[in-house]
Design an enzyme around this catalytic site. Structure first.
Site, mmCIF file in Angstrom:
data_model
loop_
_atom_site.group_PDB
_atom_site.id
_atom_site.type_symbol
_atom_site.label_atom_id
_atom_site.label_comp_id
_atom_site.label_asym_id
_atom_site.label_seq_id
_atom_site.Cartn_x
_atom_site.Cartn_y
_atom_site.Cartn_z
ATOM 1 N N GLU A 170 -6.692 0.369 -5.122
ATOM 2 C CA GLU A 170 -5.643 0.474 -6.140
ATOM 3 C C GLU A 170 -5.647 1.866 -6.752
ATOM 4 O O GLU A 170 -6.648 2.565 -6.738
ATOM 5 C CB GLU A 170 -5.812 -0.585 -7.231
ATOM 6 C CG GLU A 170 -7.245 -0.879 -7.662
ATOM 7 C CD GLU A 170 -7.960 0.268 -8.322
ATOM 8 O OE1 GLU A 170 -7.309 1.043 -9.072
ATOM 9 O OE2 GLU A 170 -9.174 0.424 -8.108
ATOM 10 N N GLU A 313 -9.566 3.205 -5.643
ATOM 11 C CA GLU A 313 -8.824 3.595 -4.433
ATOM 12 C C GLU A 313 -9.253 2.828 -3.187
ATOM 13 O O GLU A 313 -8.750 3.076 -2.100
ATOM 14 C CB GLU A 313 -8.962 5.101 -4.154
ATOM 15 C CG GLU A 313 -8.425 6.007 -5.241
ATOM 16 C CD GLU A 313 -8.531 7.486 -4.875
ATOM 17 O OE1 GLU A 313 -8.806 7.811 -3.697
ATOM 18 O OE2 GLU A 313 -8.348 8.324 -5.775
#
Length: 349
Positions: A170, A313
């Protein structure tokens, strides 16, 4: 959304066959610990003891959160767009790490507050960011279901492109606030016990973040027993997309890796929607954010990596790949008791 009701458990026969293969290898029983059970879990998901992890992808759900206006973050929302573009350009942290382990990165715009056109950025935008949870629900029910379906369809599309394992990631300024708010309700614990500093808040900022979460929960009165409603009130489009990925993995038979605390919050929402989805999840690491370990425990999951990671991430999830590769090499190629003429170990009671 009707696909969720059609999720079925993975193959226990394939899991048992994988377990038997482990026990035939010339080493102490269970000596690769959680890695053995994860290979067995993948075998059950793939419905064969002949596990394959050749095609691996990282899906980075990108979205902005309206709660940022409450001063709960060190940076503002424009950073989400900048980082999403860097991921699409192949220059971000997750890209560098993924290349080391032959994984392809797919950034997805679930709700970035700016319009970005990039050939490597998948556009599944629900809206220009969520609303401020301290004042109103983050999203409508329709938006939540749209985002969940987008996540399910992302798994479908990558499964059809022959991907065999997917990592959730994310990128969204403010999403440790939404994750902590969700975790507080899911775990029935006060926000103060579960809220961390995110990307690096000072003590005053942390207190402000806790107060905002407390206010949002008091305002909306969400329930862990109504997970989609909870997502609507306190979540984010990035989290909703990952919820869909965990549910999509269960429907399409693809193992989905949990990254850090934001990913774990999404996994726990998916688990509350459909408990069987847990059987398709692979935890990677225990986040240094306070809620990370507790969310995994709520689902009965254990992560093999404890390294105080908090980069996001999908980077922690990527680090599971070399561990799985090493375990799979032993599973496939190591010498067997029978080959060596050695009596097998037996389980002691």
């Amino acid at each position: 959304m009707d696909r969720i009701s059609r999720i079925t458990p993975p193959s226990e026969q394939a899991r048992a066959e994988a377990h038997e293969r482990w026990n035939s290898i010339a080493k102490p029983l269970g000596s690769l610990g959680l890695l053995e059970s994860q290979i067995e879990k993948i075998a059950a998901i793939q419905e064969t003891p002949n596990v394959s992890l050749r095609m691996r992808g990282v899906v980075v759900m990108c979205a902005d959160n309206g709660v940022v206006c409450e001063g709960v973050t060190q940076s503002d929302s424009k950073v989400t767009a900048l980082c999403a573009k860097a991921i699409a350009d192949g220059k971000s942290n997750v890209n560098v790490m993924a290349r080391q382990f032959n994984a392809e990165v797919y950034p997805v715009d679930m709700g970035i507050s700016r319009e970005i056109s990039h050939p490597r950025l998948w556009n599944k935008k629900i809206a220009l960011g969520t609303r401020n949870i301290a004042e109103e629900p983050a999203m409508t029910r329709e938006q939540a279901e749209q985002a969940i379906c987008a996540g399910i369809n992302t798994v479908r599309d990558l499964m059809e492109a022959d991907y065999e394992i997917l990592i959730t990631g994310e990128m969204g300024i403010g999403n440790t606030t939404t994750a902590a708010a969700l975790a507080s309700v899911l775990l029935n614990k006060p926000p103060r016990e579960l809220t961390g500093r995110g990307a690096g808040l000072d003590s005053a900022g942390l207190e402000r973040k806790i107060a905002v979460i407390e206010k949002a929960i008091k305002l909306h009165r969400p329930s862990a027993d109504k997970p989609i409603d909870l997502l609507c009130k306190l979540g984010g489009f990035d989290i909703a997309g990952m919820v869909g990925m965990f549910l999509g993995g269960a429907f399409y038979g693809v193992p989905i890796v949990i990254d850090g605390v934001v990913s774990a919050a999404a996994a726990c929402i998916a688990y509350k929607i459909c408990e069987i989805s847990r059987e398709y999840m692979l935890p990677s690491h225990v986040s240094s954010e306070p809620a990370g370990r507790l969310l995994l425990e709520e689902m009965g999951l254990k992560a093999p990596i404890t390294a105080e990671l908090r980069l996001g991430e999908g980077t922690g999830g990527v680090l599971l790949l070399p561990l799985l590769d090493s375990a799979l090499a032993v599973y496939e190629k190591a010498h067997k008791f029978d080959d060596l003429g050695i009596e097998r170990y037996t389980k002691l009671k």
